[in-house]
Design an enzyme around this catalytic site. Structure first.
Site, PDB file in Angstrom:
ATOM      1  N   SER A 106       5.952  53.853 -19.667  1.00 14.93           N
ATOM      2  CA  SER A 106       5.821  53.633 -21.094  1.00 14.93           C
ATOM      3  C   SER A 106       4.527  54.261 -21.631  1.00 14.93           C
ATOM      4  CB  SER A 106       5.881  52.126 -21.383  1.00 14.93           C
ATOM      5  OG  SER A 106       5.976  51.868 -22.753  1.00 14.93           O
ATOM      6  N   HIS A 129      10.420  56.040 -21.999  1.00 15.73           N
ATOM      7  CA  HIS A 129      11.515  55.434 -22.754  1.00 15.73           C
ATOM      8  C   HIS A 129      11.162  55.434 -24.244  1.00 15.73           C
ATOM      9  CE1 HIS A 129       9.737  51.057 -22.755  1.00 15.73           C
ATOM     10  NE2 HIS A 129       8.842  51.964 -23.039  1.00 15.73           N
TER      11      HIS A 129
END
Length: 258
Positions: A106, A129
């Site tokens: 992330s 993501h």
């Protein structure tokens, strides 16, 4: 109703302000290399509510000079915090070697993109993501939240694109699918540059030659030639006595009739 929109990773904790550091500095006095350790959730309870914390990080970063090493093991955190760290490391004048020993997921993967060189342990993982958010309100507020997340995603793609050279469409697709990458896949896609090696294991000359087929062949041929070549004394004393071509032809002709 008032809205509450915030782009975070799934593991982000929304807490009160704190002076707790999610980073630690170390310095090798002999080599003069500074090392930064980023462990745990990025910006844990501090970057949004405490304006001193980003300034403190920047002051510590600029308190020295020369190349630095950044070790990352983090599940992610605030997108804004990651952007600030990314920008500071990109603007730093020395080389920044990023070493991922566990997880760079992330927001932490964004920070990793600031490395002049990004190395991953053979067992490490990198994950990218789409950004996430919490929003409260009517339809208009939800649409604003979606638009905000779209812009956040585009800003994250900027960092990935600069590092990997991949197309924005491909990066967007990888983010949509929450892509997990081991070291080899990250290198293949351009998110990493190499695998961390064990410096304690020395490489012998034979191992180095093993990477070159030509070098191995030449080395073998040289050994065979040097071993089979007769010594000067042998050439003089042990050399076989030859025969003339005429005698040899006569012997061959005679063998036809045997």
């Amino acid at each position: 109703m008032d809205k509450a929109i915030r782009a975070v990773s799934p593991n982000k904790s929304l807490g009160k302000a704190s002076n707790k550091h999610f980073w630690n500095w170390d310095k090798d006095e002999e080599l003069g290399v500074r090392t930064l350790y980023l462990d745990g959730t990025i910006a844990d309870e501090s970057w949004w509510d405490d304006e001193i914390t980003p300034r403190m990080f920047k002051d510590e970063l600029l308190s020295g000079s020369g190349d630095i090493v950044v070790w990352i093991n983090s599940p992610g955190g605030d997108c804004v915090a990651a952007s600030q760290i990314y920008a500071m490391l990109m603007d730093y004048t020395g080389n920044v070697t990023v070493k991922i020993d566990g997880l760079a997921a992330s927001a932490a993967s964004v920070i990793a993109m600031a490395g002049t060189q990004v190395l991953m342990a053979p067992t490490a993982l990198l994950m990218i993501h789409n950004p996430m958010s919490i929003a409260i309100g009517d339809t208009e507020e939800m649409q604003k939240a979606i638009a905000m997340l779209d812009e956040v995603k585009e800003s994250i793609i900027n960092a990935y694109e600069i590092k990997t050279g991949q197309s924005r469409a491909k990066i967007s697709h990888l983010m949509d699918g929450e892509t997990w990458m081991n070291a080899n896949k990250a290198i293949e896609l351009g998110f990493a540059d190499g695998i961390l090696e064990d410096s304690k294991r020395g490489h012998t000359e034979d191992v180095v030659f093993a990477f070159s087929r030509r070098a191995v062949t030449n080395s073998l041929m040289n050994k065979l030639v040097s071993k089979s070549a007769p010594k000067p004394e042998q050439k003089k004393n042990d050399a076989p006595v030859g025969v003339s071509i005429e005698v040899a032809m006569q012997k061959l002709q005679a063998r036809k009739y045997i």
